[in-house]
Design a protein around this motif. Structure first.
Motif, PDB file in Angstrom:
ATOM      1  N   PRO A 140      61.652  -0.732  59.650  1.00  0.00           N
ATOM      2  CA  PRO A 140      62.227   0.548  60.194  1.00  0.00           C
ATOM      3  C   PRO A 140      61.025   0.815  61.382  1.00  0.00           C
ATOM      4  CG  PRO A 140      60.926   0.936  58.403  1.00  0.00           C
ATOM      5  CD  PRO A 140      60.902  -0.467  58.423  1.00  0.00           C
ATOM      6  N   ARG A 141      61.950   1.509  62.459  1.00  0.00           N
ATOM      7  CA  ARG A 141      60.916   2.134  63.703  1.00  0.00           C
ATOM      8  C   ARG A 141      60.035   3.341  63.200  1.00  0.00           C
ATOM      9  NH1 ARG A 141      63.911   1.011  68.173  1.00  0.00           N
ATOM     10  NH2 ARG A 141      62.062   1.878  69.336  1.00  0.00           N
ATOM     11  N   SER A 142      60.275   4.071  62.323  1.00  0.00           N
ATOM     12  CA  SER A 142      59.547   5.072  61.385  1.00  0.00           C
ATOM     13  C   SER A 142      60.156   5.294  60.158  1.00  0.00           C
ATOM     14  CB  SER A 142      59.552   6.371  62.505  1.00  0.00           C
ATOM     15  OG  SER A 142      60.676   6.836  62.450  1.00  0.00           O
ATOM     16  N   VAL A 143      59.201   6.283  59.482  1.00  0.00           N
ATOM     17  CA  VAL A 143      59.856   6.574  57.963  1.00  0.00           C
ATOM     18  C   VAL A 143      59.932   8.098  57.977  1.00  0.00           C
ATOM     19  CG1 VAL A 143      59.659   6.273  55.684  1.00  0.00           C
ATOM     20  CG2 VAL A 143      59.030   4.237  57.116  1.00  0.00           C
ATOM     21  N   LEU A 144      60.785   8.746  57.697  1.00  0.00           N
ATOM     22  CA  LEU A 144      60.739  10.159  57.237  1.00  0.00           C
ATOM     23  C   LEU A 144      60.435  10.286  55.825  1.00  0.00           C
ATOM     24  CD1 LEU A 144      61.389  12.878  58.872  1.00  0.00           C
ATOM     25  CD2 LEU A 144      63.826  12.637  57.893  1.00  0.00           C
ATOM     26  N   VAL A 145      59.243  11.010  55.604  1.00  0.00           N
ATOM     27  CA  VAL A 145      58.985  11.467  54.229  1.00  0.00           C
ATOM     28  C   VAL A 145      59.479  12.750  53.903  1.00  0.00           C
ATOM     29  CG1 VAL A 145      57.043  11.504  52.630  1.00  0.00           C
ATOM     30  CG2 VAL A 145      57.037   9.916  54.436  1.00  0.00           C
TER      31      VAL A 145
END
Length: 207
Positions: A140-145
């Protein structure tokens, strides 16, 4: 409001007063964590909607999808939502940077019930969590937690009314305006775009 309706308008509170109170069961089903039932549902879900609102209060809802369980349950209080290749507008992530509150609505194909999860968010890098979130051969480009504050299952009435999973209700795409034509008009382009089959094939290469 249309001036012709002004004389018949009722206040919001008058309208709301027409609803009967929710049952105790409906009130009690809300929990403050991801229990085993929620975790099992999320593990089967290939599609969810992400709802956010910016500092100006305007809401936005964005579709999210992947293999079943693409949203990872880290523990009872935390979910990880990978951000995959998209249109790079990152509207949802920009709003969450201003206002970290979010809501997720999970769907499982064939199930009428849906699952709502609410919480506050933070943004992590693809390797920050020590969890392999590779999908379709890509990180992924980033991860939303999402730090979960409440969750509950929504009854199946809306999905039952819609016939969402009934193949006989599926729309024949030939009856719809080609998406390339829609984009051309919305973007005020002079030249035509590729046909829908070509557009879908190109999108599939970027999953």
């Amino acid at each position: 409001m249309d001036s012709s309706l002004a004389g018949t308008a009722r206040s919001d509170q008058e309208v709301l007063a027409g609803y009967r109170p929710p049952s105790q069961l409906v009130l009690d089903k809300e929990i403050d964590r991801i229990d085993r039932h929620c975790a099992a549902f999320i593990g089967l879900s290939p599609f969810a909607t992400l709802s956010t609102a910016g500092a100006d209060g305007w809401p936005e809802t964005s579709p999210r999808g992947g293999d079943p369980g693409f949203v990872r349950v880290l523990d009872e209080q935390h979910l990880a939502l990978p951000d995959r290749t998209g249109n790079n507008r990152v509207d949802s992530l920009r709003r969450l940077a201003e206002n970290p509150r979010a809501a997720l609505l999970f769907f499982v194909p064939g199930a009428e019930e849906t699952l709502k999860v609410f919480g506050t968010t933070s943004l992590a890098g693809p390797d920050d969590l020590g969890v392999d979130l590779t999908e379709f051969g890509r990180a992924p480009r980033s991860v939303l937690v999402i730090e979960v504050t409440r969750a509950y299952f929504q009854c199946g009435k809306a999905v039952m009314r819609s016939g969402l999973w009934d193949p006989s209700t599926h729309v024949d795409r030939s009856t719809m305006t080609p998406f390339g034509e829609v984009l051309r008009e919305h973007c005020r382009l002079e030249t035509p775009l590729p046909d829908d089959a070509t557009i879908r094939a190109e999108l599939a290469q970027e999953l």
